[in-house]
Design a protein around this motif. Structure first.
Motif, PDB file in Angstrom:
ATOM      1  N   ILE A  16       0.703  -1.243   0.323  1.00  0.00           N
ATOM      2  CA  ILE A  16       0.213   0.185   0.010  1.00  0.00           C
ATOM      3  C   ILE A  16       1.420   0.953   0.342  1.00  0.00           C
ATOM      4  O   ILE A  16       0.472   1.957  -0.737  1.00  0.00           O
ATOM      5  CB  ILE A  16      -0.404   0.077   0.991  1.00  0.00           C
ATOM      6  N   ILE A  17       1.921   1.481   0.617  1.00  0.00           N
ATOM      7  CA  ILE A  17       2.267   2.338   1.006  1.00  0.00           C
ATOM      8  C   ILE A  17       4.005   2.513  -0.380  1.00  0.00           C
ATOM      9  O   ILE A  17       4.313   3.830  -0.368  1.00  0.00           O
ATOM     10  CB  ILE A  17       3.787   2.179   2.352  1.00  0.00           C
ATOM     11  N   PHE A  18       3.884   1.516  -0.151  1.00  0.00           N
ATOM     12  CA  PHE A  18       5.418   1.775  -1.723  1.00  0.00           C
ATOM     13  C   PHE A  18       4.742   1.897  -2.704  1.00  0.00           C
ATOM     14  O   PHE A  18       5.291   2.331  -3.718  1.00  0.00           O
ATOM     15  CB  PHE A  18       6.855   1.268  -1.602  1.00  0.00           C
ATOM     16  N   GLY A  19       3.728   0.881  -3.646  1.00  0.00           N
ATOM     17  CA  GLY A  19       2.605   0.725  -4.504  1.00  0.00           C
ATOM     18  C   GLY A  19       4.256  -0.151  -5.512  1.00  0.00           C
ATOM     19  O   GLY A  19       4.366  -0.821  -5.178  1.00  0.00           O
ATOM     20  N   TYR A  20       4.223   0.727  -6.448  1.00  0.00           N
ATOM     21  CA  TYR A  20       5.159  -0.191  -7.605  1.00  0.00           C
ATOM     22  C   TYR A  20       6.375   0.526  -7.667  1.00  0.00           C
ATOM     23  O   TYR A  20       7.329  -0.477  -7.949  1.00  0.00           O
ATOM     24  CB  TYR A  20       4.534   0.182  -9.643  1.00  0.00           C
ATOM     25  N   ASP A  21       6.549   1.563  -7.438  1.00  0.00           N
ATOM     26  CA  ASP A  21       7.978   2.396  -7.768  1.00  0.00           C
ATOM     27  C   ASP A  21       8.324   2.221  -6.240  1.00  0.00           C
ATOM     28  O   ASP A  21       9.933   2.685  -6.810  1.00  0.00           O
ATOM     29  CB  ASP A  21       7.792   3.843  -7.846  1.00  0.00           C
ATOM     30  N   ASN A  22       8.591   1.442  -5.334  1.00  0.00           N
ATOM     31  CA  ASN A  22       8.966   1.453  -4.051  1.00  0.00           C
ATOM     32  C   ASN A  22       9.094   2.713  -3.598  1.00  0.00           C
ATOM     33  O   ASN A  22      10.464   2.739  -2.610  1.00  0.00           O
ATOM     34  CB  ASN A  22      10.412   0.657  -4.298  1.00  0.00           C
ATOM     35  N   ILE A  23       8.829   3.894  -4.123  1.00  0.00           N
ATOM     36  CA  ILE A  23       8.989   4.823  -2.892  1.00  0.00           C
ATOM     37  C   ILE A  23       7.822   5.131  -2.356  1.00  0.00           C
ATOM     38  O   ILE A  23       6.689   5.289  -2.424  1.00  0.00           O
ATOM     39  CB  ILE A  23       9.185   6.089  -3.905  1.00  0.00           C
ATOM     40  N   PRO A  24       7.972   5.402  -1.019  1.00  0.00           N
ATOM     41  CA  PRO A  24       6.721   5.520   0.047  1.00  0.00           C
ATOM     42  C   PRO A  24       5.725   7.046  -0.250  1.00  0.00           C
ATOM     43  O   PRO A  24       5.963   7.649  -0.858  1.00  0.00           O
ATOM     44  CB  PRO A  24       7.745   6.058   1.418  1.00  0.00           C
ATOM     45  N   ILE A  25       4.552   6.910   0.080  1.00  0.00           N
ATOM     46  CA  ILE A  25       3.680   7.736  -0.105  1.00  0.00           C
ATOM     47  C   ILE A  25       4.134   9.146   0.275  1.00  0.00           C
ATOM     48  O   ILE A  25       3.601  10.339   0.478  1.00  0.00           O
ATOM     49  CB  ILE A  25       1.909   7.201  -0.206  1.00  0.00           C
ATOM     50  N   ALA A  26       4.249   8.967   1.136  1.00  0.00           N
ATOM     51  CA  ALA A  26       4.755   9.832   1.877  1.00  0.00           C
ATOM     52  C   ALA A  26       5.692  11.019   1.357  1.00  0.00           C
ATOM     53  O   ALA A  26       5.266  11.985   1.457  1.00  0.00           O
ATOM     54  CB  ALA A  26       5.131   9.940   3.182  1.00  0.00           C
ATOM     55  N   LYS A  27       7.122   9.721   0.604  1.00  0.00           N
ATOM     56  CA  LYS A  27       7.957  11.693   0.216  1.00  0.00           C
ATOM     57  C   LYS A  27       7.416  11.721  -0.868  1.00  0.00           C
ATOM     58  O   LYS A  27       7.076  12.708  -2.018  1.00  0.00           O
ATOM     59  CB  LYS A  27       9.013  10.125  -0.730  1.00  0.00           C
ATOM     60  N   SER A  28       6.447  11.182  -2.122  1.00  0.00           N
ATOM     61  CA  SER A  28       5.595  11.357  -3.146  1.00  0.00           C
ATOM     62  C   SER A  28       4.750  13.091  -2.786  1.00  0.00           C
ATOM     63  O   SER A  28       4.996  13.861  -3.291  1.00  0.00           O
ATOM     64  CB  SER A  28       4.508  10.074  -3.814  1.00  0.00           C
ATOM     65  N   LEU A  29       4.202  12.847  -1.937  1.00  0.00           N
ATOM     66  CA  LEU A  29       3.292  13.912  -1.275  1.00  0.00           C
ATOM     67  C   LEU A  29       4.037  14.811  -0.752  1.00  0.00           C
ATOM     68  O   LEU A  29       4.203  15.938  -0.974  1.00  0.00           O
ATOM     69  CB  LEU A  29       2.526  13.495   0.061  1.00  0.00           C
ATOM     70  N   TYR A  30       5.302  14.897  -0.103  1.00  0.00           N
ATOM     71  CA  TYR A  30       6.144  15.601   0.314  1.00  0.00           C
ATOM     72  C   TYR A  30       6.702  16.636  -0.713  1.00  0.00           C
ATOM     73  O   TYR A  30       6.163  17.595  -0.757  1.00  0.00           O
ATOM     74  CB  TYR A  30       7.630  15.075   1.150  1.00  0.00           C
ATOM     75  N   TYR A  31       6.693  15.859  -1.489  1.00  0.00           N
ATOM     76  CA  TYR A  31       7.160  16.461  -2.826  1.00  0.00           C
ATOM     77  C   TYR A  31       6.848  17.522  -3.532  1.00  0.00           C
ATOM     78  O   TYR A  31       6.777  18.081  -4.582  1.00  0.00           O
ATOM     79  CB  TYR A  31       8.294  15.966  -4.042  1.00  0.00           C
ATOM     80  N   LEU A  32       4.396  16.835  -3.736  1.00  0.00           N
ATOM     81  CA  LEU A  32       4.059  17.952  -4.272  1.00  0.00           C
ATOM     82  C   LEU A  32       3.573  18.743  -2.761  1.00  0.00           C
ATOM     83  O   LEU A  32       2.098  19.845  -2.878  1.00  0.00           O
ATOM     84  CB  LEU A  32       2.770  16.440  -3.622  1.00  0.00           C
ATOM     85  N   GLY A  33       4.260  19.046  -1.724  1.00  0.00           N
ATOM     86  CA  GLY A  33       4.222  20.503  -1.542  1.00  0.00           C
ATOM     87  C   GLY A  33       2.914  19.834  -0.153  1.00  0.00           C
ATOM     88  O   GLY A  33       2.732  20.429   0.809  1.00  0.00           O
ATOM     89  N   TYR A  34       2.914  18.763   0.695  1.00  0.00           N
ATOM     90  CA  TYR A  34       1.825  18.191   2.452  1.00  0.00           C
ATOM     91  C   TYR A  34       3.240  18.009   3.051  1.00  0.00           C
ATOM     92  O   TYR A  34       4.376  17.319   2.967  1.00  0.00           O
ATOM     93  CB  TYR A  34       1.270  16.928   1.602  1.00  0.00           C
TER      94      TYR A  34
END
Length: 319
Positions: free
Chosen positions: A165-183
């Motif tokens: 759930i958290i790392f998905g297909y690209d093995n990047i934690p969703i928290a990191k992905s959303l941080y780069y979107l300004g969260y």
């Protein structure tokens, strides 16, 4: 068409669609695995039929994406998400990901939602141990009316399910992905990272000071940070502990505990609604639990391959 004729039509449908290619309406494409049907796209089918150089294989072709008047149209009224799935799940396990939403898809769905609607608050509510089948037939309130069955990619255990759930297909934690979107990134967990390897793995991208143990501290943070975009990852116990530690249980006790879980989620959603900011809450579990009420006094287990263990509920609440 009268209901009697409609029912006869549906009963005969299952046999007729195996005799010749047809257009087929389905409640869910996973039903194709029960009836050994070969799905093919409208374009691929007619390109194959119009090509004189192709020898057409003998298959039970069904076309589900488009139709016209060149083939008969049938509807197959079948719910694949029942205990009947246990009759085929081991044999066709490798095909299920093709037709069902999986845990690894959830991260992609969240990011697509965020990019489309940019909610102020995104909550990922992770429950340790909860089956789709234990929730879907339970009246847990109108807020949770739409429940989607989600397939566990791989082992039906805690660390694998939550990492899906958290790392998905690209093995990047969703928290990191959303941080780069300004969260801004926050977490709530009842377990200490230093003492719990699973918690440490799931929250490893988050600053220690942004991880709360008490729900009130989390709510204070939300109230004190208006207008800022926030991602909140919550990890709480579901029925996993009961499955491992309680020797006897009952369906009534399981239902009571599920209602307690969703009452807690309801209070969180109502709190977010009072903040007067847009939000979305994704509720999902790591794995299901197979309860043995006949031979083992209701003892629960997971880690195997069964409908109960492999399918978890996904609930999305927008506000």
């Amino acid at each position: 068409m009268s209901e009697q004729i409609r029912q006869l039509y549906r009963n005969n449908c299952k046999e007729k669609i195996k005799r010749f290619p047809v257009y087929l309406g389905l409640n869910h494409k996973l039903s194709l695995l029960f009836f050994d049907l070969d799905e093919i796209s409208y374009d691929d089918f007619w390109n194959m039929m119009d090509n004189p150089h192709i020898q057409i294989p003998q298959k039970n072709y069904v076309i589900t994406d488009q139709c016209d008047d060149r083939l008969p149209m049938y509807e197959l009224n079948h719910n694949p998400f029942t205990f009947e799935l246990n009759t085929i799940i081991e044999e066709k396990y490798h095909l299920i990901e093709k037709y069902a939403k999986t845990q690894k898809d959830v991260k992609t769905d969240i990011l697509e939602y965020v990019n489309s609607k940019t909610p102020k608050t995104v909550v990922l509510y992770l429950i340790d141990g909860l089956s789709y089948i234990d929730v879907v037939n339970l009246n847990i309130g109108n807020m949770f009316k739409k429940i989607t069955p989600v397939f566990v990619n791989g082992k039906t255990n805690t660390i694998n399910g939550f990492k899906n759930i958290i790392f998905g297909y690209d093995n990047i934690p969703i928290a990191k992905s959303l941080y780069y979107l300004g969260y801004d990134i926050y977490g709530l967990t009842y377990w200490n990272r230093a003492k719990n390897k699973t918690t440490d793995e799931l929250f490893r991208y988050m600053p220690e000071n942004n991880i709360f143990i008490h729900e009130m501290d989390l709510k204070n943070m939300i109230e004190n940070n208006p207008c800022r975009k926030k991602y909140i990852q919550i990890y709480r116990m579901g029925l996993d502990e009961d499955a491992h530690k309680i020797r006897t249980t009952s369906k009534e006790l399981i239902n009571h505990k599920i209602n307690e879980i969703f009452e807690n989620i309801k209070k969180l959603v109502e709190f977010l609604g009072k903040i007067n900011e847009s939000f979305v809450v994704y509720v999902i579990s790591d794995h299901g639990i197979k309860w043995d009420f006949e031979k083992n006094y209701g003892r629960g287990a997971h880690g195997g391959i069964s409908f109960e263990e492999c399918f978890v509920p996904l609930i999305i609440i927008e506000g």
